[in-house]
Design an enzyme around this catalytic site. Structure first.
Site, PDB file in Angstrom:
ATOM      1  N   GLY A 108      -5.366 -12.043 -26.885  1.00 45.82           N
ATOM      2  CA  GLY A 108      -4.129 -12.667 -26.404  1.00 45.82           C
ATOM      3  C   GLY A 108      -3.351 -13.221 -27.589  1.00 45.82           C
ATOM      4  O   GLY A 108      -2.696 -14.263 -27.499  1.00 45.82           O
ATOM      5  N   GLY A 146       0.947 -14.297 -28.198  1.00 39.72           N
ATOM      6  CA  GLY A 146       1.698 -15.363 -27.529  1.00 39.72           C
ATOM      7  C   GLY A 146       2.109 -16.476 -28.485  1.00 39.72           C
ATOM      8  O   GLY A 146       2.061 -16.329 -29.713  1.00 39.72           O
ATOM      9  N   GLN A 147       2.516 -17.613 -27.879  1.00 39.13           N
ATOM     10  CA  GLN A 147       3.038 -18.730 -28.670  1.00 39.13           C
ATOM     11  C   GLN A 147       2.005 -19.232 -29.683  1.00 39.13           C
ATOM     12  O   GLN A 147       2.319 -19.427 -30.856  1.00 39.13           O
ATOM     13  CB  GLN A 147       3.445 -19.886 -27.740  1.00 39.13           C
ATOM     14  N   ASP A 189      -4.100  -7.736 -28.590  1.00 38.27           N
ATOM     15  CA  ASP A 189      -3.203  -8.085 -27.485  1.00 38.27           C
ATOM     16  C   ASP A 189      -3.037  -6.855 -26.593  1.00 38.27           C
ATOM     17  O   ASP A 189      -3.205  -5.718 -27.041  1.00 38.27           O
ATOM     18  CB  ASP A 189      -1.841  -8.541 -28.024  1.00 38.27           C
ATOM     19  N   ASP A 208      -7.318  -4.874 -23.749  1.00 35.41           N
ATOM     20  CA  ASP A 208      -7.261  -5.583 -22.478  1.00 35.41           C
ATOM     21  C   ASP A 208      -8.536  -6.422 -22.388  1.00 35.41           C
ATOM     22  O   ASP A 208      -9.628  -5.868 -22.243  1.00 35.41           O
ATOM     23  CB  ASP A 208      -7.187  -4.558 -21.328  1.00 35.41           C
ATOM     24  N   TYR A 225      -3.549 -22.770 -12.448  1.00 41.42           N
ATOM     25  CA  TYR A 225      -3.764 -22.865 -13.892  1.00 41.42           C
ATOM     26  C   TYR A 225      -4.776 -23.976 -14.193  1.00 41.42           C
ATOM     27  O   TYR A 225      -5.738 -23.787 -14.942  1.00 41.42           O
ATOM     28  CB  TYR A 225      -2.420 -23.159 -14.558  1.00 41.42           C
ATOM     29  N   LYS A 227      -8.557 -23.992 -15.703  1.00 42.45           N
ATOM     30  CA  LYS A 227      -8.910 -24.762 -16.900  1.00 42.45           C
ATOM     31  C   LYS A 227     -10.156 -25.622 -16.655  1.00 42.45           C
ATOM     32  O   LYS A 227     -11.035 -25.696 -17.494  1.00 42.45           O
ATOM     33  CB  LYS A 227      -7.725 -25.627 -17.368  1.00 42.45           C
ATOM     34  N   ILE A 253       2.874 -27.586 -26.461  1.00 45.12           N
ATOM     35  CA  ILE A 253       2.924 -27.305 -27.897  1.00 45.12           C
ATOM     36  C   ILE A 253       4.349 -26.891 -28.251  1.00 45.12           C
ATOM     37  O   ILE A 253       4.907 -25.974 -27.642  1.00 45.12           O
ATOM     38  CB  ILE A 253       1.919 -26.197 -28.287  1.00 45.12           C
TER      39      ILE A 253
HETATM   40  C1  AKB Z   1       2.049 -25.336 -19.624  1.00 41.97           C
HETATM   41  O1  AKB Z   1       3.050 -26.070 -19.551  1.00 41.97           O
HETATM   42  O2  AKB Z   1       1.622 -24.660 -18.676  1.00 41.97           O
HETATM   43  C2  AKB Z   1       1.285 -25.329 -20.922  1.00 41.97           C
HETATM   44  C3  AKB Z   1       0.204 -26.356 -20.938  1.00 41.97           C
HETATM   45  C4  AKB Z   1       0.538 -27.782 -21.141  1.00 41.97           C
HETATM   46  O3  AKB Z   1      -0.931 -26.033 -20.773  1.00 41.97           O
HETATM   47  N1  AKB Z   1       2.164 -25.504 -22.029  1.00 41.97           N
END
Ligand code: AKB
Length: 320
Positions: A8, A11-12, A34, A53, A142, A146, A172
């Site tokens: 990955g 990305g940023q 990636d 992948d 999300y 996590k 970030i």
């Molecule tokens: C998001 O906003 O989803 C991310 C994070 C804080 O994990 N930048």
């Protein structure tokens, strides 16, 4: 010696982590992978880059063998706001890449870093000076990924001896690749919009406090933690890290001091507003400071000056 695979990587975070790792460990020891062909082509301009992948266990394992990898950095994730558009896909991608990474780390005896996030917290977490060990009941897919990832990381460490480590990243702020699909993205987007158009429309409420880090500190967090003496780590997955906490109004007002013509307005996205309200206002990162010497340098004013300078260079070069 480290032989590193970053999945990955386009990305940023990956876009800036690759050169950071190359500087620390040598260009030939860092492989950037990636799924997106455009990202692979871009990564190839400054790194050894491969198409991969991370959900393909077989191909992922072959790449580890091919490059004799001993350290994995798993950056594959759909972020918080995008995740809410398709929770099933977010679970499939975020957990699929993580489980493959953990199982391959176990099989090939690799150390593994996967970022967690302030998204792991929820409404009933204490919001001010959020402790390292506290209630974690997120209300986004999300965040659910996590928290699960943190638990799995610790489980693979205690059960199988995998050297898994992680930090809970706040928003970030960076000027390499743009973030995409996050709730904290406004704090990056505003710099591009103010310099290009003189104005910005923000989707996050003006009084929503969230923690933030400038990219140089985020990169140091990753290498410092991965280099830390394991005997000193009481925690592993995952450490609170932060350097600043502000709300959109405070950020925009500080930018306006430098660019008086800057104007902004709000068109609130209810999904982002709800996510932002559920996340901490400020983290307590004392465990990271005590256990591995976390000591971030970039506070709000220095970050704003540096972002305005760097983004202006990009715009002047026609790169944005
Ligand atoms: C998001 O906003 O989803 C991310 C994070 C804080 O994990 N930048």
């Amino acid at each position: 010696m480290k032989r590193i695979l970053v999945v990955g990587a386009g990305g940023q975070i990956g876009t800036e982590l690759i050169p950071h790792l190359q500087k620390h460990y040598g260009e030939d020891n860092v492989i950037a992978a990636d799924l997106n062909p455009a990202n692979v082509e871009r990564l190839k301009t400054f790194a050894i880059a491969e198409s991969l992948d991370a959900l393909d266990f077989q191909a992922y394992g072959e790449m580890i063998k091919k490059y004799r990898i001993d350290s994995l950095f798993n950056l594959v994730a759909l972020l918080s706001a995008t995740g809410e558009k398709n929770p099933q896909l977010a679970w499939k991608i975020n957990m699929g890449a993580l489980l493959n990474s953990l199982n391959l780390a176990k099989e090939f005896n690799c150390a593994i870093f996967t970022p967690s996030s302030i998204g792991a917290f929820g409404y009933n977490t204490p919001h001010v000076k959020t402790p390292q060990d506290t209630v974690m009941r997120p209300n986004t897919i999300y965040g659910v990924c996590k928290v699960t990832g943190e638990l799995l990381g610790d489980y693979y460490h205690t059960r199988f001896g995998v050297d898994s480590r992680s930090v809970r990243f706040p928003g970030i702020i960076s000027n390499g690749a743009l973030p995409g699909g996050g709730t904290t993205d406004y704090a990056v987007e505003v710099f591009y919009e103010v310099l290009k158009n003189g104005k910005y429309t923000c989707q996050v409420p003006e009084d929503s406090y969230m923690d933030m880090l400038y990219m140089p500190d985020a990169l140091n967090a990753i290498t410092q933690l991965m280099e830390a003496d394991p005997a000193k780590l009481k925690h592993r997955n995952s450490f609170n890290v932060t350097c600043m906490s502000f709300n959109p109004r405070e950020l925009f007002t500080a930018i306006k001091k430098r660019i008086p013509s800057f104007e902004w307005n709000f068109e609130i996205d209810p999904v982002k507003a709800d996510i932002a309200a559920s996340w901490p206002d400020s983290l307590d990162d004392s465990c990271a400071r005590e256990e591995w010497g976390w000591n971030p340098q970039w506070h709000m004013d220095a970050m704003i000056d540096d972002m305005l300078k760097a983004v202006k260079v990009k715009i002047d070069k026609g790169l944005y």
